[in-house]
Enzyme design. Structure first.
Site, short mmCIF file in Angstrom:
data_model
loop_
_atom_site.label_atom_id
_atom_site.label_comp_id
_atom_site.label_asym_id
_atom_site.label_seq_id
_atom_site.Cartn_x
_atom_site.Cartn_y
_atom_site.Cartn_z
N LYS A 1 0.78 -1.23 0.15
CA LYS A 1 -0.08 0.22 -0.08
C LYS A 1 0.88 1.18 0.09
O LYS A 1 0.46 2.36 -0.51
CB LYS A 1 -0.82 -0.03 1.15
N LYS B 1 -4.22 -9.15 -7.38
CA LYS B 1 -5.51 -9.26 -6.56
C LYS B 1 -6.61 -8.31 -6.94
O LYS B 1 -6.30 -7.35 -7.22
CB LYS B 1 -5.18 -9.07 -5.03
N LYS C 1 -10.31 -3.18 -4.13
CA LYS C 1 -11.34 -2.02 -4.49
C LYS C 1 -10.55 -0.94 -4.96
O LYS C 1 -11.25 0.02 -5.28
CB LYS C 1 -11.37 -1.62 -2.76
P1 AMP Z 1 -11.02 -5.49 2.25
O1 AMP Z 1 -11.81 -5.15 0.86
O2 AMP Z 1 -9.58 -5.36 2.08
O3 AMP Z 1 -11.60 -4.67 3.52
O4 AMP Z 1 -11.04 -7.03 2.65
C1 AMP Z 1 -12.38 -7.52 3.27
C2 AMP Z 1 -12.53 -9.19 3.17
O5 AMP Z 1 -12.37 -9.62 1.68
C3 AMP Z 1 -11.22 -9.58 3.51
O6 AMP Z 1 -11.50 -11.05 4.45
C4 AMP Z 1 -10.20 -9.92 2.80
O7 AMP Z 1 -9.31 -11.03 2.88
C5 AMP Z 1 -11.21 -10.36 1.55
N1 AMP Z 1 -10.81 -10.06 0.34
C6 AMP Z 1 -10.48 -8.89 -0.37
N2 AMP Z 1 -10.21 -8.87 -1.64
C7 AMP Z 1 -10.25 -10.30 -1.88
C8 AMP Z 1 -9.75 -11.12 -3.07
N3 AMP Z 1 -9.27 -10.71 -4.19
N4 AMP Z 1 -10.16 -12.51 -3.03
C9 AMP Z 1 -10.62 -12.92 -1.94
N5 AMP Z 1 -11.25 -12.24 -0.73
C10 AMP Z 1 -10.77 -11.11 -0.69
#
Ligand code: AMP
Ligand code: TRP
Length: 337
Positions: free
Chosen positions: A117, A200, A203
């Site tokens: 990040k 990955k 967002k």
């Molecule tokens: P975040 O969007 O980073 O706040 O992630 C929220 C949840 O979604 C966390 O448990 C992450 O591990 C999961 N997550 C985020 N991006 C991915 C992805 N590309 N594939 C699988 N899980 C994800």
């Protein structure tokens, strides 16, 4: 699974920074829903984590409601699970400060997500971004949660949480915090970008075509899949043979995750087919699974005060669990109360 005398309790969260996507659903939300029957669950919209990177105040509240709507539309039942936004429970910040004094600089220096990040800009990012994993440990341990369902990318942060819990218990000669077990399961734990199979799905990717958002309408969704990067080869008989074809591998695992199959089973069904055919089937299953979530999210978001009420109710229930635990911690640390 043994939890050393601690009550089974689940905690997880996602950041409200807009663009809730298919990776969030497959890697996290979907698994949260399955755990509700068996465990006491807390599902938090982590707005305190979100502001470690700039969030326009005008957008933060809407993004927080969007995240809550995504949880509910995915199947989280706010009457059963405790659903709230982090900043309404001040104990998160209090415990995070104590953990800032437990975690070692060297531990945080090894966090790969911070490096990703911060990029080349590490002198300019907020100090909050650096201590973010300590706040995440506080989120979990504030409730003595024993199980944390997340996607693959959070594994390192959960190892740090375990290190913090152990060091705290050791330094203060107590047994307050449990050994936290990650739950990283299913075919969807690491969904990749539709534009680059080595990145990955995220967002913050500037390309809208890199991800399927949970609020995409059907036309947008179809266009994104049509434009998703693939290769010219046919689908093989086994998932193993997809090695070296990251985009193909990703689309197969998205299909598998949505169909409740393994990647091997998907390969068996589509063996010898090209991506033209496969994408048609993939579009169908994505529309089938995502459209009802989108529809429900829109319905919920049309009534912000309803969502706010749910979050307030959840925060009240969360505080009732957190406060006695925080008091126990304060006593151990030696604070006068
Ligand atoms: P975040 O969007 O980073 O706040 O992630 C929220 C949840 O979604 C966390 O448990 C992450 O591990 C999961 N997550 C985020 N991006 C991915 C992805 N590309 N594939 C699988 N899980 C994800
Ligand atoms: N760091 C997680 C992410 O970006 C979100 C998060 C914050 C979290 N606190 C948590 C996840 C506690 C699980 C448990 O995805």
């Amino acid at each position: 699974m043994s939890t050393g005398g601690f009550k089974n309790r689940v905690f997880s969260g996602a950041q409200p920074s807009g663009n809730m996507h298919l990776g969030n659903y497959l890697g996290a939300f979907r698994n949260w829903v399955l755990l509700q029957e068996e465990y006491e669950c807390l599902y938090c919209v982590v707005d305190m984590h979100a502001i470690t990177q700039w969030q326009d105040p005008a957008d933060l509240a809407a993004s927080t409601r969007e995240a809550a709507a995504a949880y509910i539309a995915s199947g989280v039942d706010p009457k059963v699970s405790i659903l709230y936004n982090q900043s309404q429970v001040a104990a998160h910040a209090e415990l995070a400060w104590i953990f800032n004094c437990v975690a070692r600089l060297g531990w945080l220096n090894r966090m790969t997500q911070f490096k990703d990040k911060a990029g080349k800009n590490s002198e300019q990012v907020s100090t909050g971004l650096f201590v973010y994993p300590n706040l995440m440990a506080a989120d979990i341990l504030l409730y003595k949660a024993t199980h944390v369902p997340v996607g693959e990318d959070q594994k390192q942060h959960l190892e740090l949480t375990r290190d913090i819990a152990q060091k705290f218990n050791h330094d203060f000669e107590c047994d307050i915090f449990p050994d936290v077990q990650p739950i990283i399961q299913g075919e969807g734990t690491r969904i990749m970008s539709l534009r680059d199979g080595l990145k990955k799905m995220s967002k913050s990717d500037p390309s809208h075509y890199s991800r399927i958002n949970l609020n995409d309408d059907t036309d947008t969704l179809m266009k994104k899949i049509r434009k998703a990067k693939t290769d010219a080869e046919l689908l093989p008989a086994t998932a193993k043979e997809l090695a070296g074809r990251p985009e193909a591998q990703n689309l197969v695992s998205i299909f598998a995750a949505l169909a409740g199959q393994t990647s091997d089973q998907v390969c068996t069904s589509f063996e010898g087919k090209g991506f033209g055919d496969f994408k048609k089937a993939l579009t169908e299953i994505i529309v089938d699974k995502v459209a009802p979530i989108t529809e429900e999210m829109l319905k919920l978001q049309a009534d912000p005060s309803y969502i706010d009420e749910i979050l307030r109710f959840g925060a009240e229930r969360a505080r009732a669990i957190a406060e006695p635990i925080l008091n126990e911690v304060k006593q151990v640390v030696g604070y006068i109360r």
